[in-house]
Motif scaffolding. Structure first.
Motif, PDB file in Angstrom:
ATOM      1  N   SER A   1      -8.254   4.366  -3.368  1.00  0.00           N
ATOM      2  CA  SER A   1      -8.195   2.913  -3.569  1.00  0.00           C
ATOM      3  C   SER A   1      -9.080   2.193  -2.547  1.00  0.00           C
ATOM      4  O   SER A   1      -9.699   1.180  -2.865  1.00  0.00           O
ATOM      5  N   ARG A   2      -9.176   2.737  -1.308  1.00  0.00           N
ATOM      6  CA  ARG A   2     -10.095   2.141  -0.319  1.00  0.00           C
ATOM      7  C   ARG A   2     -11.525   2.272  -0.798  1.00  0.00           C
ATOM      8  O   ARG A   2     -12.338   1.367  -0.700  1.00  0.00           O
ATOM      9  N   TRP A   3     -11.843   3.470  -1.334  1.00  0.00           N
ATOM     10  CA  TRP A   3     -13.203   3.724  -1.813  1.00  0.00           C
ATOM     11  C   TRP A   3     -13.542   2.739  -2.940  1.00  0.00           C
ATOM     12  O   TRP A   3     -14.629   2.161  -2.975  1.00  0.00           O
TER      13      TRP A   3
ATOM     14  N   GLU B   1       0.832  -1.211   0.000  1.00  0.00           N
ATOM     15  CA  GLU B   1       0.000   0.000   0.000  1.00  0.00           C
ATOM     16  C   GLU B   1       0.864   1.256   0.000  1.00  0.00           C
ATOM     17  O   GLU B   1       0.521   2.260  -0.609  1.00  0.00           O
TER      18      GLU B   1
END
Lengths: 378, 349
Positions: B331-333, A124
């Protein structure tokens, strides 16, 4: 032979032909207009066109080059230096990125949750950071390393300073080209032994004796180790990896490593769980199962996306200009373009290089995929 | 699915000790590196001050960031007009709002370009407000505007390219394929160079565009090729039966495309598209190379100031963290969207 008459003139077909003709004519018009304006603009600014500039002397020095170069060399030579530098960075970073990617990709599916967490954090962190910025961060941190006089010594073999990483250089008795050719021959012979040997035992015995023989050759062909020594305000001897090269290789490896880790994880996830269980039932250790069962199958799935990651790496090597490493784009799209003003020629040569790189890699992958498909059918 | 999904297997008992030892060594090394880094970043850091002299020697010097915060956000946009930048970014957000509205997400194709044009008009003045040339635009706002505007215009171009690549007309198909492959083979920096030096050469002088517009156009057409690939994947996933059923219901060719094929294709392509949006946002960090004062450009200026000399690591780490937060959030969304879609697919009908 009589066939029923096929009408070429249905309305749909006519419309199709019309659209295609329109596209071609439109494109042609745009190209002709661009060429006319370009020619007029060139005449107005008194710039030359054509590829004559390739034979003229470049007239500038290049900070680091893997092939012989002097300011008196031609612009064509500059192109070659740029290509070799780009490919050198790509190869070095590709090596480290693969190691990082496979390691962290396997760790992403580890049983221990903290190991997964560590790998996830790496992926990440690197994937959501713009590469130019990562490159600038690493380069600015390298600039904070101590000056040569207070360089950090690496066990008497090398030094780290703000001038770069100084490493020992091996002196070959018959030149480094001969050494490289010898290594290639030795490797080819090893592959040949494994292909031709009737049994594993024979192959093992033959390759051990062959490796012993090669080791003897290696010892004989090394004439000495050239260690870097501090002298004055710098170092003499050894070989040096400059800060731009170090930052570029480190940033590209870290960045691509994150993407490769995800590709490897995806490949591993695509391996049927029954395969792992069967390997366990056969009594293979987790490492053995990984080496002989999971990874080979995972790589088959992961090869095409992996290839596109290596291609991305080669393209991203063009960010060298951010830290001033003389890659193809920095040399040819930067210095040579500025000196000659021949934008069309220089930029299309650079584009040509990347196009050839990209097409040959995707061609190789297609060949490989076709072979895989043939095996799958058998 | 994963190996850890089978905790009841007997092999779990005999864990590999080597794996544990290697893992422990890696974790220890990470700890040894991470602890001093965090100390330098936060604990020993100086947060406010007027010059580098205010900063302690042991920690990071964030005083430059706080002192230059307005420039880092807005660049050199005229004082008193900052609200226009805020409103411009809000316009982009309004244009993209239908995305969150699941049933009407397609509306975004119409509202987003309007929002993008409104944003550019506000920034420039459009003849009504006092004019602000693009040379004064900058800071993080510029990265967001360049990223969003290019994405908004690149998506429709990408969709057209992907449709052209699947066309039955050979000339159209070959031209679109050649464009996509050529652009995808080129590094962005070469495309930006071409926009900077090649385009002014090849277009009539009276059409001349400013530096920033050229960069936006170049990024738009660059990213369109990547979006075309993402959409193409979605188009290939739509079953042939859907088209045939739509034709059988009497829908015309364009109706099949707009109401049946594209909605499904775009839904399948969403994760890949969001990935290319993230890539685009990351790519905007490169525009400082052509002399635009985006967040990186502003901070490069700041560290060349005598008062803040030698603070390159802090400057670039700050830029990196800012981009990281934005991209990680996106990217989480996108992952949440994907999970929601998977739930909707898997739900019993």
């Amino acid at each position: 032979m009589s066939r029923p008459p096929v009408s070429l003139m249905t309305p749909a077909r006519l419309a199709g032909w019309a659209w295609q003709a329109l596209a071609l004519v439109g494109l042609g018009l745009v190209l002709v207009m661009a060429a006319r304006t370009g020619a007029a603009n060139l005449r107005a600014s008194g710039l030359a066109s054509g590829f004559d500039f390739l034979n003229r002397a470049a007239g500038f020095d290049i900070a680091e080059s893997a092939i012989p170069y002097s300011p008196r060399a031609s612009n064509a030579r500059v192109f070659a230096v740029g290509m070799v530098n780009t490919l050198r960075v790509t190869a070095l970073a590709g090596l480290f990125a693969t190691a990082l990617g496979v390691g962290f990709g396997v760790a992403l599916r580890a049983r221990a949750p903290w190991m997964r967490g560590l790998a996830r954090a790496y992926v990440e962190l690197t994937r959501n950071m713009p590469l130019p910025i990562l490159l600038l961060v690493l380069y600015s941190l390298l600039a904070m390393a101590p000056p040569p006089r207070e360089a950090i010594e690496l066990g008497g073999l090398g030094f780290v300073s703000n001038r770069g990483l100084y490493l020992p250089r091996i002196e070959w008795r018959w030149g480094s080209g001969t050494a490289l050719a010898g290594a290639g021959l030795a490797l080819a012979a090893l592959v040949g032994i494994w292909r031709a040997a009737p049994t594993r035992r024979v192959a093992m015995a033959l390759s051990i004796s062959w490796l012993g023989f090669c080791g003897l050759g290696l010892v004989l062909s090394v004439s000495g180790l050239n260690l870097p020594r501090p002298q004055g305000f710098g170092f003499v001897g050894g070989s040096v990896l400059s800060p731009p090269l170090l930052a570029l290789v480190a940033a590209l490896s870290l960045y691509s490593g994150g993407y490769i880790a995800e590709v490897v994880r995806g490949g591993l996830a695509a391996v049927d769980a029954g395969q792992v269980e069967a390997a366990q039932a056969l009594g293979l250790s987790p490492i053995q199962a990984l080496r002989w069962v999971t990874l080979p199958q995972a790589l088959r799935v992961a090869a095409p996306p992996l290839a596109s990651q290596y291609l991305n790496l080669a393209k991203n090597a063009s960010l060298a200009i951010v830290v001033g490493y003389p890659d193809l784009v920095a040399l040819f799209g930067g210095t040579v373009l500025n000196q000659t003003g021949q934008a069309v020629e220089t930029l299309s040569m650079i584009l040509g290089f990347y196009l050839v790189l990209s097409l040959s890699l995707s061609g190789l992958i297609n060949l490989w995929a076709a072979r895989q498909a043939r095996w799958a059918v058998r | 699915m994963s190996a850890c999904a089978f905790p009841s297997l007997p092999t779990r008992a005999r864990r590999s000790w080597t794996a544990w030892a290697v893992g422990l060594a890696v974790a220890l090394a990470a700890l040894v590196l991470v602890a001093p880094a965090l100390r330098w970043l936060f604990w020993d850091a100086t947060w406010v001050g007027q010059s580098r002299a205010a900063c302690g020697p042991a920690g990071a010097c964030w005083a430059m960031i706080t002192a230059r915060a307005p420039q880092i956000l807005l660049g050199f946009y005229p004082a008193g007009h900052g609200w226009r930048v805020g409103l411009a970014v809000a316009m982009l957000a309004v244009g993209l709002a239908p995305l969150a509205w699941r049933r009407r997400a397609g509306l975004t194709m119409l509202t987003a370009p309007v929002g993008a044009l409104a944003c550019l008009a506000l920034m420039g003045g459009a003849g009504i407000l006092p004019s602000v040339p693009s040379a004064y635009w900058g800071g993080l706002a510029l990265n967001l505007i360049v990223g969003a505007v290019s994405a908004i215009f690149a998506l429709p171009i990408g969709i057209l390219l992907s449709l052209a690549r699947r066309s039955t007309l050979p000339v159209i198909r070959i031209l679109a394929s050649a464009y996509v492959e050529a652009v995808r083979a080129a590094p962005l920096i070469v495309v930006l160079f071409a926009a900077a030096v090649l385009v002014p050469l090849l277009i009539p002088p009276q059409w001349s565009l400013d530096k920033l517009t050229r960069a936006i156009v170049a990024i738009t057409f660059f990213e369109a090729a990547y979006m075309a690939e993402a959409v193409r994947g979605g188009l290939m996933a739509v079953p042939q039966g859907q088209r045939e059923a739509a034709r059988a219901l009497g829908l015309k060719g364009w109706q099949v495309l707009v109401f049946v094929v594209l909605p499904q294709a775009l839904r399948t392509a969403t994760p890949a598209l969001v990935n290319s949006f993230i890539g685009l946002l990351k790519d905007t960090s490169l525009i400082y190379v052509i002399g635009v004062l985006d967040i990186t450009g502003v901070l490069r200026n700041a560290v060349s100031d005598y008062a803040w000399q030698g603070l390159e690591p802090e400057a670039y780490i700050f830029v990196g963290l800012t981009f990281w937060l934005l991209c990680f959030g996106l990217s989480r969304w996108s992952a949440a969207l994907e999970r929601r879609a998977a739930r909707a697919q898997g739900a019993p009908s």
